[in-house]
Design a protein around this motif. Structure first.
Motif, mmCIF file in Angstrom:
data_model
loop_
_atom_site.group_PDB
_atom_site.id
_atom_site.type_symbol
_atom_site.label_atom_id
_atom_site.label_comp_id
_atom_site.label_asym_id
_atom_site.label_seq_id
_atom_site.Cartn_x
_atom_site.Cartn_y
_atom_site.Cartn_z
ATOM 1 N N ASP A 1 -10.070 -2.424 -1.837
ATOM 2 C CA ASP A 1 -10.042 -1.304 -0.910
ATOM 3 C C ASP A 1 -9.006 -0.283 -1.377
ATOM 4 O O ASP A 1 -8.440 -0.414 -2.470
ATOM 5 C CB ASP A 1 -9.771 -1.755 0.520
ATOM 6 C CG ASP A 1 -8.448 -2.484 0.681
ATOM 7 O OD1 ASP A 1 -7.621 -2.443 -0.258
ATOM 8 O OD2 ASP A 1 -8.231 -3.088 1.748
ATOM 9 N N SER A 2 -8.779 0.737 -0.567
ATOM 10 C CA SER A 2 -7.806 1.794 -0.876
ATOM 11 C C SER A 2 -8.127 2.507 -2.178
ATOM 12 O O SER A 2 -7.240 2.848 -2.961
ATOM 13 C CB SER A 2 -6.376 1.230 -0.916
ATOM 14 O OG SER A 2 -6.057 0.617 0.310
ATOM 15 N N LEU A 3 -9.418 2.747 -2.409
ATOM 16 C CA LEU A 3 -9.858 3.463 -3.606
ATOM 17 C C LEU A 3 -10.168 4.916 -3.251
ATOM 18 O O LEU A 3 -10.673 5.209 -2.170
ATOM 19 C CB LEU A 3 -11.111 2.809 -4.194
ATOM 20 C CG LEU A 3 -10.981 1.346 -4.624
ATOM 21 C CD1 LEU A 3 -12.343 0.815 -5.073
ATOM 22 C CD2 LEU A 3 -9.959 1.187 -5.740
ATOM 23 N N GLN A 4 -9.867 5.808 -4.191
ATOM 24 C CA GLN A 4 -10.142 7.224 -3.965
ATOM 25 C C GLN A 4 -11.444 7.626 -4.639
ATOM 26 O O GLN A 4 -11.544 7.698 -5.851
ATOM 27 C CB GLN A 4 -8.998 8.097 -4.490
ATOM 28 C CG GLN A 4 -9.170 9.569 -4.149
ATOM 29 C CD GLN A 4 -7.973 10.401 -4.586
ATOM 30 O OE1 GLN A 4 -6.882 9.880 -4.784
ATOM 31 N NE2 GLN A 4 -8.175 11.692 -4.751
ATOM 32 N N MET A 5 -12.461 7.834 -3.849
ATOM 33 C CA MET A 5 -13.785 8.292 -4.314
ATOM 34 C C MET A 5 -14.352 7.444 -5.449
ATOM 35 O O MET A 5 -14.748 7.959 -6.499
ATOM 36 C CB MET A 5 -13.712 9.756 -4.732
ATOM 37 C CG MET A 5 -13.182 10.688 -3.657
ATOM 38 S SD MET A 5 -14.274 10.799 -2.230
ATOM 39 C CE MET A 5 -15.417 12.024 -2.841
ATOM 40 N N PRO A 6 -14.411 6.108 -5.303
ATOM 41 C CA PRO A 6 -15.013 5.284 -6.352
ATOM 42 C C PRO A 6 -16.478 5.646 -6.515
ATOM 43 O O PRO A 6 -17.140 6.067 -5.559
ATOM 44 C CB PRO A 6 -14.834 3.860 -5.811
ATOM 45 C CG PRO A 6 -14.829 4.041 -4.318
ATOM 46 C CD PRO A 6 -14.120 5.349 -4.081
ATOM 47 N N ARG A 7 -17.039 5.456 -7.730
ATOM 48 C CA ARG A 7 -18.388 5.972 -7.958
ATOM 49 C C ARG A 7 -19.289 5.063 -8.786
ATOM 50 O O ARG A 7 -20.496 5.279 -8.851
ATOM 51 C CB ARG A 7 -18.297 7.333 -8.632
ATOM 52 C CG ARG A 7 -17.445 7.346 -9.866
ATOM 53 C CD ARG A 7 -16.959 8.736 -10.231
ATOM 54 N NE ARG A 7 -18.001 9.700 -10.414
ATOM 55 C CZ ARG A 7 -18.347 10.613 -9.503
ATOM 56 N NH1 ARG A 7 -17.712 10.667 -8.366
ATOM 57 N NH2 ARG A 7 -19.311 11.470 -9.740
ATOM 58 N N ALA A 8 -18.739 4.053 -9.452
ATOM 59 C CA ALA A 8 -19.589 3.203 -10.287
ATOM 60 C C ALA A 8 -18.872 1.898 -10.598
ATOM 61 O O ALA A 8 -17.632 1.847 -10.632
ATOM 62 C CB ALA A 8 -19.946 3.924 -11.599
ATOM 63 N N ILE A 9 -19.666 0.846 -10.833
ATOM 64 C CA ILE A 9 -19.116 -0.455 -11.202
ATOM 65 C C ILE A 9 -19.997 -1.085 -12.270
ATOM 66 O O ILE A 9 -21.158 -0.719 -12.448
ATOM 67 C CB ILE A 9 -19.013 -1.415 -9.998
ATOM 68 C CG1 ILE A 9 -20.375 -1.528 -9.281
ATOM 69 C CG2 ILE A 9 -17.917 -0.987 -9.044
ATOM 70 C CD1 ILE A 9 -20.398 -2.553 -8.169
ATOM 71 N N CYS A 10 -19.425 -2.070 -12.968
ATOM 72 C CA CYS A 10 -20.185 -2.856 -13.943
ATOM 73 C C CYS A 10 -19.555 -4.239 -14.031
ATOM 74 O O CYS A 10 -18.368 -4.368 -14.355
ATOM 75 C CB CYS A 10 -20.176 -2.181 -15.312
ATOM 76 S SG CYS A 10 -21.036 -3.130 -16.602
ATOM 77 N N LEU A 11 -20.323 -5.273 -13.730
ATOM 78 C CA LEU A 11 -19.848 -6.649 -13.837
ATOM 79 C C LEU A 11 -19.929 -7.091 -15.290
ATOM 80 O O LEU A 11 -20.966 -6.960 -15.933
ATOM 81 C CB LEU A 11 -20.690 -7.567 -12.958
ATOM 82 C CG LEU A 11 -20.561 -7.326 -11.447
ATOM 83 C CD1 LEU A 11 -21.702 -7.982 -10.702
ATOM 84 C CD2 LEU A 11 -19.218 -7.833 -10.936
#
Length: 764
Positions: free
Chosen positions: A128-138
């Motif tokens: 949490d406490s992320l600023q405008m996250p936009r993408a992830i990759c496992l």
């Protein structure tokens, strides 16, 4: 407002034009199309929203997750257990001013379906406490997280974040939220690609590699079954590559390489099932039709090649595109002719999926483990960022109270009617995973490959090597090949054998994987075969040999040069081969041009045309380099340009293919100041002629948004931007003063729409 069709409005009010596909009965449905009008757009439940959707014959929409389990989702990824890791961008545009966007309110959450009924029932906050996250990759027991401006890697320890590593401090520097890198697609070649950037990444042991690749798209990126990439920008249906992604970005002087960034589907028409007056430039002639519905894409995103087996053979390699501004999802059909890919829309006058619910915002699409099509619905009224938000759209937002809700969000899946998708989890046993490399479902193949690599399954190497000898299933062969590469177990004889494979895609992949094992000790064993291909009629493989010359140069410059010469003599009329050759000539273009002229003097041939274009662009780039004093004198302007203009007009002001015309040496930049001020403040729409060439849609985006609506920008800052543009590159015009900006603002204070060229010429 344009004249409205009375018949259409009557149909819209009564709802008689809509046939819904829904999982709920009419008795359960609390709203109907009659509740939606130009004055009303109510917030509805997920079940009710499904009832307001049209979907293609034979399909239905099912709910997978919704608020309060998920809020403002923008992206997701499935892990090997079939759980969804979801990116929540809850801070995006809380109101029309964007107040609070900089607060760290974003999250990465894990959603799981414990009772196997197809609906998520548990939520676990991973970050949490992320600023405008936009993408992830496992990847490799951890997760990449794009949180502008940085790209981070977090180790995962029992679903909790462990050690945090900075992968790239400049992953998303500059640009606003609509124009920052995203996607993080872990592709067949084991590299991770993003949209809106020219970087690719790879984890090798504990080290992260970063390389330059082609600049691709705007929001979302996908691959087909052969590993070629697809993307788009907000006004373009589908763009993509004819060739595999690891090639052609070697020559810094070569801005465009034939076969990359190609227009795949030229038809940009959309067919909403409701009036869509809430689009940013809905006031412009031609943006909406007589029934007030969007005519062409304005927020195209997340192109997805369907690679499941649930939909049937006719959907193989179809590509779906989301259009959140028009509340719909389009289906396109791809056609492959050699390495050239084209496509057309699947339906006339309708869409694969569309909704009357204005807050239905499909922002991202995914292939699911069970073969279904997953739709990420941000479920918001405001999707236009404040940077470009026009007064017209602000009024539309107020008219239907579109600011709320802020904490909703839905995830759906589209499935064939009466189908029973089965939950898919990947086994841990390496031998079972190897078998899955030939599975009909592309998600299963990709993730079996990734799990073998991430688990460092060395015991699978003999089975993988045997699989590369399998001739009946090209999926199994190519995935086994790249799995060996990912494990660092690929050998020269593996590649050498597959270079002669009878199935074309397998041959191409053998050439594509060659750089991974090429060395000073073994390059000689490949040269005879490469020369043979270079002089052959194997047109599908020849461009790859030209690309490979770049890698051979570090071992044997003369041999690489000879290889290029062989290809030019045999394929001088082929522009794809010509550009592939040029990609290996960084800094040596003029010398090679003279040598080719001495042997092949016909300057009408593709190799000469492409070489001359590169030589001319190179000389212009050298003459256009900005001096340090310009960057220092107009530092604020340079920063604003990098944030708001560069993504479309290019760092060198030369324009970007399919987006915008050049600013360098443009008469619109260096000419009448007031025209330029007006364009930058209020935008420009329609065709424009620059340096004797007419630019218009679909070659470029037909509309340039203004920045004058952004109250955060002062007149001094706008003047700095304009001065920077007028003095940069080869432009030598005078600076613009804040007072001049203020004067134009005052003159145009009631302006609420973009200019056309005719209007500007009449006004200034």
């Amino acid at each position: 407002m344009r004249k409205t069709s009375v018949v259409f409005l009557l149909l819209f009010i009564t709802g008689s034009f809509l046939t819904c596909q829904s999982n709920i009965s009419p008795e359960e449905q609390q709203v109907s199309p009659a509740d939606f009008s130009l004055e009303s757009s109510p917030v509805v439940s997920p079940e009710e929203s499904i009832g307001l959707m049209q979907v293609a014959d034979g399909f239905e929409v099912k709910l997978v997750a919704s608020e309060p389990l998920v809020s403002a989702p923008v992206a997701l990824s499935f892990d090997h257990k079939g759980r969804m890791w979801v990116v929540e961008m809850t801070g995006y545009m809380p109101d029309t001013t964007g107040a609070g966007e900089d607060l760290p309110s974003g999250k990465i959450v894990i959603l799981e379906d414990l009772n196997a009924d197809g609906v998520a029932d548990t939520r676990k906050v991973f970050l949490d406490s992320l600023q405008m996250p936009r993408a992830i990759c496992l990847i490799d027991g951890g997760i990449l997280v794009a949180e502008p401006p940085s790209l981070w890697f977090y180790e995962i320890d029992q679903d909790k974040p462990g050690k945090k590593t900075l992968v790239d401090s400049a992953y998303a520097v500059g640009g606003n939220v609509e124009h920052q890198p995203n996607g993080l697609l872990r592709a067949l070649d084991n590299w991770i690609y993003s949209a809106k950037t020219n970087k690719r990444y790879r984890k090798v042991g504990q080290k992260w590699l970063k390389e330059q690749t082609h600049y691709r798209g705007q929001w979302g990126i996908s691959q087909d079954n052969e590993g070629r990439l697809y993307y788009n920008n907000n006004s373009t249906n589908v763009l993509g590559d004819y060739f595999l992604p690891g090639f052609g970005a070697f020559n810094q002087n070569q801005k465009l390489v034939a076969g990359f960034n190609e227009e795949i589907v030229a038809d940009n028409r959309v067919y909403p099932v409701r009036p869509t007056t809430g689009v940013n430039r809905g006031y412009l002639e031609g943006v909406l039709d007589d029934s007030l519905r969007l005519v062409n894409f304005t927020a195209a995103s997340s192109p997805l090649v369907y690679r499941g087996s649930l939909f049937g053979k006719e959907f193989a390699d179809n590509i779906f595109v989301a259009e959140p501004a028009a509340n719909l999802i389009k289906r396109n059909i791809l056609h492959k002719n050699g390495y050239v890919t084209s496509g057309n829309q699947a339906y006339q006058d309708k869409e694969f999926m569309a909704s009357v619910d204005e807050r239905f915002r499909p922002v991202s699409l995914y292939n699911a483990p069970d073969g279904s099509l997953v739709v990420v619905d941000m479920y918001r009224g405001i999707i236009q960022h404040k940077t470009y938000l026009t007064p017209y759209l602000k009024k539309e937002i107020a008219r239907r109270q579109l600011t709320q809700p802020l904490l909703s969000g839905r995830i759906y899946k589209v499935v064939p009617k009466n189908a029973e998708p089965k939950k898919v989890t990947l086994p841990a046993e390496p031998e079972k995973l190897v078998k899955l490399l030939g599975h009909r479902n592309g998600w299963v193949r990709d993730n079996a490959q990734q799990r073998l690599i991430d688990s460092r399954a060395e015991e699978a190497i003999p089975v993988l090597r045997q699989a590369t000898k399998e001739s009946r299933n090209p999926f199994l062969v190519t995935h086994a090949l790249w799995t060996l590469e990912g494990l660092g177990a690929l050998e020269a004889q593996d590649v050498e054998r597959l270079m002669q494979h009878q199935i074309v895609p397998v041959r191409v992949h053998a050439l594509s994987v060659l750089p991974s094992i090429l060395s000073k000790n073994n390059y000689n064993r490949f040269l005879p075969k490469l020369k043979e291909i270079a002089q052959s009629n194997d047109s599908l493989a020849v461009p790859y040999v030209a690309f490979l010359a770049h890698h051979l140069q570090s071992f044997d410059q003369a041999a690489a040069h000879e290889l290029l010469g062989l290809m030019v003599s045999k394929h001088a009329t082929n522009k794809y081969v010509a550009d592939a050759v040029i990609s290996s000539l960084s800094g040596r273009e003029e010398a090679f041009q003279q040598k080719v002229l001495s042997h092949t003097p016909d300057t009408s041939l593709a190799i000469h045309r492409q070489l001359q274009r590169i030589v001319s662009e190179k000389r212009q780039a050298q003459a256009s380099r900005n001096k340090k004093e310009i960057l220092q004198q107009f530092s604020k302007g340079a920063a604003i340009y990098a944030t708001s203009c560069q993504t479309c007009h290019g760092a060198d002001g030369s324009g970007v293919k399919s987006l915008a015309p050049p600013l360098n040496q443009s008469e619109w930049v260096t000419g009448e100041k007031n025209r330029l001020i007006a364009i930058v403040l209020y935008g420009l729409t329609g065709p424009i002629q620059v340096k004797g060439r007419l630019y218009q849609a679909p070659e470029i985006n037909g509309d340039m948004p203004g920045i004058g609506y952004n109250k955060a920008l002062s007149e001094e800052e706008v003047a700095q931007l304009l001065s920077f543009i007028r003095k940069s590159w080869q432009n030598k015009a005078s600076a613009v003063q804040a007072e001049e900006v203020k004067k134009v603002k005052q003159q145009l204070k009631n302006r609420q729409k973009a200019f056309t060229v005719k209007e500007l010429e009449a006004l200034f």
